[in-house]
Design a protein around this motif. Structure first.
Motif, PDB file in Angstrom:
ATOM      1  N   VAL A  44       0.821  -1.369  -0.165  1.00  0.00           N
ATOM      2  CA  VAL A  44      -0.049  -0.185  -0.113  1.00  0.00           C
ATOM      3  C   VAL A  44       0.983   1.232   0.061  1.00  0.00           C
ATOM      4  CG1 VAL A  44      -1.594   1.208   1.251  1.00  0.00           C
ATOM      5  CG2 VAL A  44      -1.845  -1.230   1.079  1.00  0.00           C
ATOM      6  N   TYR A  45       2.065   1.217   0.653  1.00  0.00           N
ATOM      7  CA  TYR A  45       2.996   2.333   0.740  1.00  0.00           C
ATOM      8  C   TYR A  45       3.375   2.746  -0.673  1.00  0.00           C
ATOM      9  CZ  TYR A  45       7.109   5.346   0.973  1.00  0.00           C
ATOM     10  OH  TYR A  45       8.021   6.217   0.730  1.00  0.00           O
ATOM     11  N   ARG A  46       3.870   1.453  -1.386  1.00  0.00           N
ATOM     12  CA  ARG A  46       4.453   1.709  -2.944  1.00  0.00           C
ATOM     13  C   ARG A  46       3.392   2.285  -3.703  1.00  0.00           C
ATOM     14  NH1 ARG A  46       6.757  -2.839  -1.086  1.00  0.00           N
ATOM     15  NH2 ARG A  46       5.373  -4.346  -2.305  1.00  0.00           N
ATOM     16  N   ARG A  47       2.147   1.572  -3.827  1.00  0.00           N
ATOM     17  CA  ARG A  47       1.126   1.904  -4.665  1.00  0.00           C
ATOM     18  C   ARG A  47       0.545   3.075  -4.450  1.00  0.00           C
ATOM     19  NH1 ARG A  47      -0.923  -4.363  -6.040  1.00  0.00           N
ATOM     20  NH2 ARG A  47       0.984  -5.031  -6.801  1.00  0.00           N
ATOM     21  N   VAL A  48       0.201   3.339  -3.143  1.00  0.00           N
ATOM     22  CA  VAL A  48      -0.721   4.625  -3.057  1.00  0.00           C
ATOM     23  C   VAL A  48      -0.138   5.537  -1.849  1.00  0.00           C
ATOM     24  CG1 VAL A  48      -2.972   4.861  -1.680  1.00  0.00           C
ATOM     25  CG2 VAL A  48      -2.552   2.818  -2.493  1.00  0.00           C
ATOM     26  N   VAL A  49       0.525   5.415  -1.026  1.00  0.00           N
ATOM     27  CA  VAL A  49       0.972   6.319  -0.003  1.00  0.00           C
ATOM     28  C   VAL A  49       2.123   7.082  -0.827  1.00  0.00           C
ATOM     29  CG1 VAL A  49       2.231   6.831   2.111  1.00  0.00           C
ATOM     30  CG2 VAL A  49       0.257   5.031   1.995  1.00  0.00           C
ATOM     31  N   LEU A  56       2.011  15.771  -3.322  1.00  0.00           N
ATOM     32  CA  LEU A  56       1.700  16.996  -2.811  1.00  0.00           C
ATOM     33  C   LEU A  56       2.874  18.049  -2.990  1.00  0.00           C
ATOM     34  CD1 LEU A  56       0.629  15.541   0.718  1.00  0.00           C
ATOM     35  CD2 LEU A  56      -0.776  16.535  -0.744  1.00  0.00           C
ATOM     36  N   GLY A  57       4.073  17.528  -3.180  1.00  0.00           N
ATOM     37  CA  GLY A  57       5.077  18.589  -3.278  1.00  0.00           C
ATOM     38  C   GLY A  57       5.709  19.511  -2.291  1.00  0.00           C
ATOM     39  N   ARG A  58       5.232  19.046  -1.179  1.00  0.00           N
ATOM     40  CA  ARG A  58       5.629  19.889   0.286  1.00  0.00           C
ATOM     41  C   ARG A  58       5.524  18.746   1.169  1.00  0.00           C
ATOM     42  NH1 ARG A  58       0.761  19.449   2.636  1.00  0.00           N
ATOM     43  NH2 ARG A  58      -0.917  19.756   1.319  1.00  0.00           N
ATOM     44  N   PRO A  59       6.185  19.069   2.516  1.00  0.00           N
ATOM     45  CA  PRO A  59       6.201  17.982   3.617  1.00  0.00           C
ATOM     46  C   PRO A  59       4.534  17.857   3.925  1.00  0.00           C
ATOM     47  CG  PRO A  59       7.738  19.649   4.086  1.00  0.00           C
ATOM     48  CD  PRO A  59       7.039  20.040   2.812  1.00  0.00           C
ATOM     49  N   ALA A  60       4.242  16.494   4.128  1.00  0.00           N
ATOM     50  CA  ALA A  60       2.750  16.261   4.652  1.00  0.00           C
ATOM     51  C   ALA A  60       2.656  15.953   5.977  1.00  0.00           C
ATOM     52  CB  ALA A  60       2.490  14.997   3.907  1.00  0.00           C
ATOM     53  N   ARG A  61       1.414  16.026   6.455  1.00  0.00           N
ATOM     54  CA  ARG A  61       1.075  15.575   7.676  1.00  0.00           C
ATOM     55  C   ARG A  61       0.470  14.475   7.601  1.00  0.00           C
ATOM     56  NH1 ARG A  61      -1.716  19.068  12.173  1.00  0.00           N
ATOM     57  NH2 ARG A  61      -0.215  18.148  13.433  1.00  0.00           N
ATOM     58  N   VAL A  62       0.819  13.120   8.345  1.00  0.00           N
ATOM     59  CA  VAL A  62       0.116  11.978   8.406  1.00  0.00           C
ATOM     60  C   VAL A  62      -0.405  11.556   9.702  1.00  0.00           C
ATOM     61  CG1 VAL A  62       0.450   9.567   7.623  1.00  0.00           C
ATOM     62  CG2 VAL A  62       1.570  11.364   6.443  1.00  0.00           C
ATOM     63  N   LEU A  63      -1.209  10.939   9.635  1.00  0.00           N
ATOM     64  CA  LEU A  63      -2.151  10.640  11.140  1.00  0.00           C
ATOM     65  C   LEU A  63      -2.474   8.998  11.160  1.00  0.00           C
ATOM     66  CD1 LEU A  63      -3.486  11.151  13.877  1.00  0.00           C
ATOM     67  CD2 LEU A  63      -5.506  11.797  12.555  1.00  0.00           C
ATOM     68  N   ALA A  77       6.826   5.979   8.110  1.00  0.00           N
ATOM     69  CA  ALA A  77       7.874   6.985   8.293  1.00  0.00           C
ATOM     70  C   ALA A  77       9.190   6.655   7.877  1.00  0.00           C
ATOM     71  CB  ALA A  77       7.926   7.440   9.940  1.00  0.00           C
ATOM     72  N   ARG A  78       9.741   5.441   8.017  1.00  0.00           N
ATOM     73  CA  ARG A  78      11.182   5.115   7.551  1.00  0.00           C
ATOM     74  C   ARG A  78      11.043   4.904   6.157  1.00  0.00           C
ATOM     75  NH1 ARG A  78      11.181   1.775  12.109  1.00  0.00           N
ATOM     76  NH2 ARG A  78      10.245   0.062  10.846  1.00  0.00           N
ATOM     77  N   LEU A  79      10.010   4.245   5.612  1.00  0.00           N
ATOM     78  CA  LEU A  79      10.004   4.109   4.129  1.00  0.00           C
ATOM     79  C   LEU A  79      10.059   5.542   3.510  1.00  0.00           C
ATOM     80  CD1 LEU A  79       7.140   0.981   3.984  1.00  0.00           C
ATOM     81  CD2 LEU A  79       9.760   1.007   3.273  1.00  0.00           C
ATOM     82  N   ALA A  80       9.336   6.311   4.184  1.00  0.00           N
ATOM     83  CA  ALA A  80       9.197   7.450   3.385  1.00  0.00           C
ATOM     84  C   ALA A  80      10.558   8.207   3.273  1.00  0.00           C
ATOM     85  CB  ALA A  80       8.042   8.533   3.901  1.00  0.00           C
ATOM     86  N   ALA A  81      11.107   8.264   4.506  1.00  0.00           N
ATOM     87  CA  ALA A  81      12.457   8.922   4.809  1.00  0.00           C
ATOM     88  C   ALA A  81      13.429   8.241   3.765  1.00  0.00           C
ATOM     89  CB  ALA A  81      12.881   8.863   6.245  1.00  0.00           C
ATOM     90  N   ASP A  82      13.288   7.023   3.692  1.00  0.00           N
ATOM     91  CA  ASP A  82      14.298   6.485   2.636  1.00  0.00           C
ATOM     92  C   ASP A  82      13.965   6.709   1.307  1.00  0.00           C
ATOM     93  OD1 ASP A  82      15.354   4.887   4.842  1.00  0.00           O
ATOM     94  OD2 ASP A  82      14.540   2.978   4.366  1.00  0.00           O
ATOM     95  N   ASP A  83      13.005   7.293   1.038  1.00  0.00           N
ATOM     96  CA  ASP A  83      12.593   7.811  -0.374  1.00  0.00           C
ATOM     97  C   ASP A  83      12.867   9.353  -0.520  1.00  0.00           C
ATOM     98  OD1 ASP A  83      11.857   5.116  -1.681  1.00  0.00           O
ATOM     99  OD2 ASP A  83       9.872   5.298  -0.823  1.00  0.00           O
ATOM    100  N   GLY A  84      13.282   9.729   0.427  1.00  0.00           N
ATOM    101  CA  GLY A  84      13.424  11.234   0.425  1.00  0.00           C
ATOM    102  C   GLY A  84      12.149  12.066   0.703  1.00  0.00           C
ATOM    103  N   LEU A  85      11.057  11.545   1.292  1.00  0.00           N
ATOM    104  CA  LEU A  85      10.024  12.476   1.329  1.00  0.00           C
ATOM    105  C   LEU A  85       9.843  12.655   2.618  1.00  0.00           C
ATOM    106  CD1 LEU A  85       7.606   9.707  -0.406  1.00  0.00           C
ATOM    107  CD2 LEU A  85       8.016  12.081  -1.291  1.00  0.00           C
TER     108      LEU A  85
END
Ligand SMILES: C[S@@+](CC[C@H](N)C(=O)[O-])C[C@H]1O[C@@H](n2cnc3c(N)ncnc32)[C@H](O)[C@@H]1O
Length: 232
Positions: A44-49, A56-63, A77-85
């Motif tokens: 779901v992270y790879r396909r949607v998140v 968004l092109g900016r830092p997101a807020r995720v709950l 959070a780790r997966l996104a950080a690894d992708d530079g997000l």
């Protein structure tokens, strides 16, 4: 075991406020491994998140609503950080017993609070992405609608609620597969009870329909993902 209909009566041991605290803590810790194996959030992270956060092109807020031990949001959070997000991540749960386990995962940009969806909504909070894992099947019909409405009101973007898809095969595989992870935890009893309480895709779509427009997908074997558009 009859799994043709949802068992709304069965209660999970961890939902008992008087359950053994040591077993509960062990269960919350081990959710990390169980969720990695069965929850499908990697896909779901790879396909949607990830595409959504990138768009968004900016830092997101995720709950993460009902974060329990916090492993799902910590992993995302780790997966996104690894992708530079870049993003700000918040996990919330009204159960004070979950917070000490979750807070061990706190870090830069990742925090946890003891609050429920309705109280958080009352604070006027707003997020780009609101998600949950394994919360829907715990709730009564009224609680489900309130939770779904809260999640839409808290999001200005996407809402993703992930849960188990009830099936005999899932039940049989879990009964065998959980054996090495179960000692000292509620994982065996509660996992099997969870499957009995869980929805099939059409049932979840029906149950959610009074609470806005939802699409129920099957993102991985034995998994459901209810997708909504935030209203905030
Ligand atoms: C089985 S736990 C799931 C924990 C975690 N998400 C996971 O996947 O391991 C369900 C959690 O939902 C929480 N919960 C129930 N109603 C809620 C609400 N209205 N707002 C936020 N959390 C809620 C409960 O306190 C419980 O910790």
């Amino acid at each position: 075991m009859m799994l043709g209909t949802r068992d709304r009566q069965v209660r999970e041991l961890m939902d008992d406020p008087d359950c053994d605290p040591a077993r509960l803590a062990a269960t919350l810790h081990r959710f990390d491994t169980v969720n990695r194996l069965i929850s499908g959030w990697g896909r779901v992270y790879r396909r949607v998140v990830r595409p959504f956060l990138r768009s968004l092109g900016r830092p997101a807020r995720v709950l993460d609503l009902g974060c329990g031990g916090g492993d799902v949001i910590a992993r995302l959070a780790r997966l996104a950080a690894d992708d530079g997000l870049r993003a700000e991540w918040l996990g919330v749960d009204p159960d004070p017993r979950a917070l000490p386990v979750a807070r061990r995962r706190s870090g830069a940009g990742l925090g946890f609070r003891c609050v429920d969806s309705t109280a958080l909504r009352g604070e006027g909070e707003r997020f780009d992405l609101v998600l949950s894992n394994h919360v829907l099947h715990h709730l009564s019909d009224d609680e489900l609608l309130r939770f779904a409405e809260d999640s839409l009101a808290l999001s200005s973007g996407l809402v993703l609620h992930a849960d188990i898809a009830r099936s005999r095969t899932a039940y049989a595989l879990y009964a065998v597969g959980i054996t090495p992870l179960a000692p000292g935890t509620f994982l065996r009893t509660d996992g099997l009870r969870s499957i009995r309480r869980s929805y099939r895709a059409d049932e979840l779509a029906d149950a959610l329909s009074p609470a806005g427009a939802w699409t129920v997908r099957r993102p991985a074997p034995f998994r459901l993902l209810a997708v909504g558009r935030g209203r905030a």
